[in-house]
Design a protein around this motif. Structure first.
Motif, PDB file in Angstrom:
ATOM      1  N   ALA A  90      20.024 -51.992 -21.575  1.00 23.33           N
ATOM      2  CA  ALA A  90      20.581 -50.747 -21.037  1.00 23.33           C
ATOM      3  C   ALA A  90      22.103 -50.818 -20.965  1.00 23.33           C
ATOM      4  O   ALA A  90      22.793 -49.823 -21.172  1.00 23.33           O
ATOM      5  CB  ALA A  90      20.000 -50.491 -19.638  1.00 23.33           C
ATOM      6  N   ALA A  91      22.628 -52.003 -20.660  1.00 22.28           N
ATOM      7  CA  ALA A  91      24.080 -52.171 -20.569  1.00 22.28           C
ATOM      8  C   ALA A  91      24.743 -52.097 -21.951  1.00 22.28           C
ATOM      9  O   ALA A  91      25.899 -51.703 -22.070  1.00 22.28           O
ATOM     10  CB  ALA A  91      24.399 -53.500 -19.895  1.00 22.28           C
ATOM     11  N   ARG A  92      24.003 -52.479 -22.975  1.00 29.16           N
ATOM     12  CA  ARG A  92      24.592 -52.464 -24.324  1.00 29.16           C
ATOM     13  C   ARG A  92      24.395 -51.109 -25.022  1.00 29.16           C
ATOM     14  O   ARG A  92      25.282 -50.609 -25.690  1.00 29.16           O
ATOM     15  CB  ARG A  92      23.964 -53.571 -25.173  1.00 29.16           C
ATOM     16  N   PHE A  93      23.195 -50.529 -24.813  1.00 26.71           N
ATOM     17  CA  PHE A  93      22.876 -49.336 -25.604  1.00 26.71           C
ATOM     18  C   PHE A  93      22.436 -48.119 -24.785  1.00 26.71           C
ATOM     19  O   PHE A  93      22.272 -47.047 -25.342  1.00 26.71           O
ATOM     20  CB  PHE A  93      21.729 -49.654 -26.599  1.00 26.71           C
ATOM     21  N   GLN A 118      17.250 -44.959 -29.320  1.00 30.44           N
ATOM     22  CA  GLN A 118      16.694 -45.012 -30.674  1.00 30.44           C
ATOM     23  C   GLN A 118      15.825 -46.249 -30.795  1.00 30.44           C
ATOM     24  O   GLN A 118      16.166 -47.308 -30.251  1.00 30.44           O
ATOM     25  CB  GLN A 118      17.826 -45.089 -31.703  1.00 30.44           C
ATOM     26  N   VAL A 119      14.768 -46.099 -31.532  1.00 32.54           N
ATOM     27  CA  VAL A 119      13.923 -47.268 -31.792  1.00 32.54           C
ATOM     28  C   VAL A 119      14.764 -48.268 -32.569  1.00 32.54           C
ATOM     29  O   VAL A 119      15.416 -47.910 -33.553  1.00 32.54           O
ATOM     30  CB  VAL A 119      12.677 -46.875 -32.617  1.00 32.54           C
ATOM     31  N   PRO A 120      14.818 -49.532 -32.108  1.00 27.16           N
ATOM     32  CA  PRO A 120      15.655 -50.521 -32.798  1.00 27.16           C
ATOM     33  C   PRO A 120      15.215 -50.678 -34.251  1.00 27.16           C
ATOM     34  O   PRO A 120      14.015 -50.636 -34.572  1.00 27.16           O
ATOM     35  CB  PRO A 120      15.413 -51.803 -32.027  1.00 27.16           C
ATOM     36  N   LEU A 180       7.133 -49.193 -24.531  1.00 28.43           N
ATOM     37  CA  LEU A 180       8.525 -48.769 -24.665  1.00 28.43           C
ATOM     38  C   LEU A 180       8.537 -47.420 -25.381  1.00 28.43           C
ATOM     39  O   LEU A 180       7.952 -47.286 -26.451  1.00 28.43           O
ATOM     40  CB  LEU A 180       9.320 -49.804 -25.481  1.00 28.43           C
ATOM     41  N   ASP A 181       9.168 -46.445 -24.761  1.00 30.96           N
ATOM     42  CA  ASP A 181       9.198 -45.090 -25.311  1.00 30.96           C
ATOM     43  C   ASP A 181      10.667 -44.685 -25.451  1.00 30.96           C
ATOM     44  O   ASP A 181      11.368 -44.481 -24.460  1.00 30.96           O
ATOM     45  CB  ASP A 181       8.451 -44.155 -24.341  1.00 30.96           C
ATOM     46  N   TRP A 182      11.125 -44.626 -26.684  1.00 27.75           N
ATOM     47  CA  TRP A 182      12.548 -44.372 -26.921  1.00 27.75           C
ATOM     48  C   TRP A 182      12.784 -42.858 -26.956  1.00 27.75           C
ATOM     49  O   TRP A 182      12.784 -42.233 -28.010  1.00 27.75           O
ATOM     50  CB  TRP A 182      12.989 -45.032 -28.237  1.00 27.75           C
ATOM     51  N   GLN A 183      12.964 -42.235 -25.813  1.00 26.38           N
ATOM     52  CA  GLN A 183      13.186 -40.789 -25.708  1.00 26.38           C
ATOM     53  C   GLN A 183      14.666 -40.476 -25.975  1.00 26.38           C
ATOM     54  O   GLN A 183      15.531 -41.320 -25.725  1.00 26.38           O
ATOM     55  CB  GLN A 183      12.842 -40.318 -24.292  1.00 26.38           C
TER      56      GLN A 183
END
Lengths: 140, 458
Positions: free
Chosen positions: B372-375, B411-413, B437-440
């Motif tokens: 979360a801190a990076r992206f 975004q999904v990595p 994990l749900d990349w909304q």
């Protein structure tokens, strides 16, 4: 050589798997006794590397005994515990003290393999204790 | 010459016999006239009064005896004469009042006759004996008080190994009344202790030497089914320095101390094990961490080792029994949120993460917070992170919802990095849980289902 790794510490397990695969060993991983016994039903392992203190199911000591009795799989115990019961030599091939380096692990496995095949046993790492004279099981 | 020379002119036929008796009797005998002057005295009276007969005859009581004694005797003689009846009494005499005389006084003519016995030694012996008895009673009272108020169990055995006496504390330790001990052997009432105790008792009886420190363990009726520990000592009781006639023993309960020692030993083992395990994990982290630059590698390793250290600090604060879930989450995400100017909202019950789960859970939280801190939401001001948790049906289980907003669109990595791999292995492999994990577009949403994370209340 096929080795069963039973280590509930996820990162340590991942590290062991990566190290052994790099050394050309076929590795199967389990996080607990139930998973380990299930794998041993389907695969002929040459050796099991067992964490002594597993978070789930039986302890590594109990698993070593079960693997030896039911599947003739010898075990090398991995532990950070200073004190272990005196009788572990009755069902474990040896002990490798944690923490260990990848080099320690590979040379320990080589020493165990030599002991299992009846060849001269090379000097293993400082943290390795083998009970080879007391264990006869293993297919080498 | 007769000892007493009464005024009568002719002796009676038995006068010779009477004179001989008076000469040889142990009691002093003397006679006083109406003015309390000595008119006769036998040899024993001479000895007691310390004067020859010649020095006594004609002298008054006041001249022979010190003032108080004479005055007291005169008063009594006066009363006896008036009453006409004998009287027996004791009198202190001597210059220092150190002479104790027992007197029998009877009317004699117009004066009195006195029979006198020196009872000084007798009375002194009686006084000494009385004092000795008082001392003995006092000493016994001390022993009784000591026995009954002692926090240490005390017991005494005869040569046959039978209880003679136990104190209240010993009765309490054994769960058997003091009376029910007497006459019975240890093996009769405490069979699990006899194997250790009886040989020591026999040794003391045969050698008359003490057995000072003996640890003994077993059960007593006081707490059936519970193995307890005592420190005991046995000592011979040897009247007149002879062989042991009985044996005393003290018993100090050390169950709490033994349990504390065992607890400390286990705790040290646990700490040692966890320290070595933490080093093994740290080494694995070092080897598994990948980064494009040295700085990025150092930063990644530092963050993960920091998470490990956090886990151990919280565990140590709870004596390695677990860690507070809220504190663990707070300490993991808040520093990153503050650095970014993002907001964090935590909500959930107070729960304790079990000791075995603290480290993998801390590492998993770190990987999510670091992502979360990076992206995500913790990468810029205005970001919001909501973490909510609740217990599942099983008191050991917990479901944790992680929702990010206000950050860059999630975004999904493109590829599965080390962080995601570590997260997945910690959740699935070590915590036996699941993670979705749900990349909304508004941010990452994740649900962690952890069936064995929580230490249930005792």
């Amino acid at each position: 050589m096929q080795i069963l790794v039973v280590e509930d510490e996820a990162l340590v397990a991942q590290d062991i798997e990566a190290t052994l695969r790099s050394a050309g060993v076929e590795v199967y991983a389990a996080a607990g006794t139930d998973e380990a016994l299930s794998l041993a039903e389907r695969t002929e392992f040459d050796l099991a590397l067992l964490d002594v203190r597993l978070g789930y199911g039986e302890s590594g000591l109990m698993l070593a005994e079960m693997l030896l009795d039911r599947h003739a799989v010898p075990s090398l115990l991995l532990t950070g515990m200073g004190e272990l019961p005196d009788h572990i030599g009755a069902f474990a091939l040896g002990v490798l003290a944690k923490p260990f380096t990848p080099g320690d692990l590979v040379s320990a496995v080589q020493a165990v393999r030599a002991a299992l095949t009846g060849g001269p046993v090379p000097a293993g790492p400082a943290g390795l204790t083998l009970f080879t004279e007391r264990v006869t099981a293993g297919r080498g | 010459m007769p000892a007493i020379q009464p005024d009568a002119p002719s002796p009676r036929p038995d006068g010779e016999f009477a004179a001989a008796v008076l000469d040889h009797m142990a009691e002093g005998a003397f006679a006083l006239d109406h003015a309390w002057r000595f008119t006769a005295a036998n040899p024993a009276a001479e000895r007691v009064l310390g004067r020859q007969r010649g020095e006594l005859i004609g002298k008054t009581l006041a001249e022979v005896l010190p003032g108080v004694a004479a005055s007291s005797l005169e008063q009594r003689c006066r009363r006896i004469l008036a009453d006409g009846r004998d009287a027996t009494f004791e009198l202190e005499a001597g210059t220092a009042g150190d002479l104790r005389l027992k007197l029998r006084v009877f009317p004699l003519g117009d004066g009195v006759g006195v029979l006198m016995l020196d009872v000084t030694t007798h009375r002194r012996a009686e006084a000494d004996l009385g004092q000795a008895l008082r001392h003995r009673q006092e000493a016994l009272a001390w022993v009784d008080a000591l026995l009954e108020n002692s926090p240490i169990g005390l017991a005494f055995f005869d040569r046959q190994g039978r209880y003679l006496r136990v104190n209240g504390r010993m009765a309490e330790i054994n769960g058997i009344s003091t009376a029910d001990h007497v006459g019975r052997r240890v093996g009769d009432i405490l069979p699990s202790l006899a194997e250790t105790f009886d040989p020591a008792l026999r040794h003391v009886l045969s050698s008359s030497e003490p057995v000072p420190m003996l640890e003994i363990s077993g059960e007593t009726p006081a707490k059936p089914g519970q193995v307890r520990h005592w420190l005991t000592g046995l000592f011979p009781i040897r009247p007149m320095d002879g062989p042991a006639e009985s044996v005393g023993t003290y018993v100090l309960e050390i169950t709490d101390r033994k349990e504390a020692e065992e607890h400390a030993r286990l705790l040290m083992q646990e700490v040692d094990h966890r320290a070595k395990n933490a080093l093994a994990v740290a080494l694995a982290l070092l080897r598994l961490t990948r980064a494009d630059t040295q700085d990025a590698f150092a930063q990644a390793v530092e963050g993960r080792i920091g998470a490990l250290a956090r886990a151990h600090t919280l565990l140590a604060a709870r004596r390695w029994l677990g860690a507070d879930l809220r504190v663990l989450v707070t300490e993991t995400v808040n520093p990153l949120a503050m650095a970014a100017g993002a907001a964090v909202d935590l909500d959930g019950p107070d729960l304790t993460v079990s000791a075995d789960s603290v480290q993998p859970f801390a590492l998993a939280l770190h990987e999510m917070a670091n992502n979360a801190a990076r992206f995500g939401a913790l990468s810029r001001p205005g970001g919001r992170l909501s973490i909510r948790w609740r217990q599942g049906d099983d008191p050991k289980s917990v479901i944790l919802d992680w929702a990010e907003a206000g950050g860059p669109p999630a975004q999904v990595p493109a590829r599965r990095g080390v962080g995601l791999s570590l997260l997945d292995r910690n959740i699935r492999h070590q915590l036996r849980g699941t993670i979705t994990l749900d990349w909304q577009p508004e941010g990452l949403r994740a649900t962690l289902s952890l069936p064995r994370l929580i230490l249930p209340p005792a």
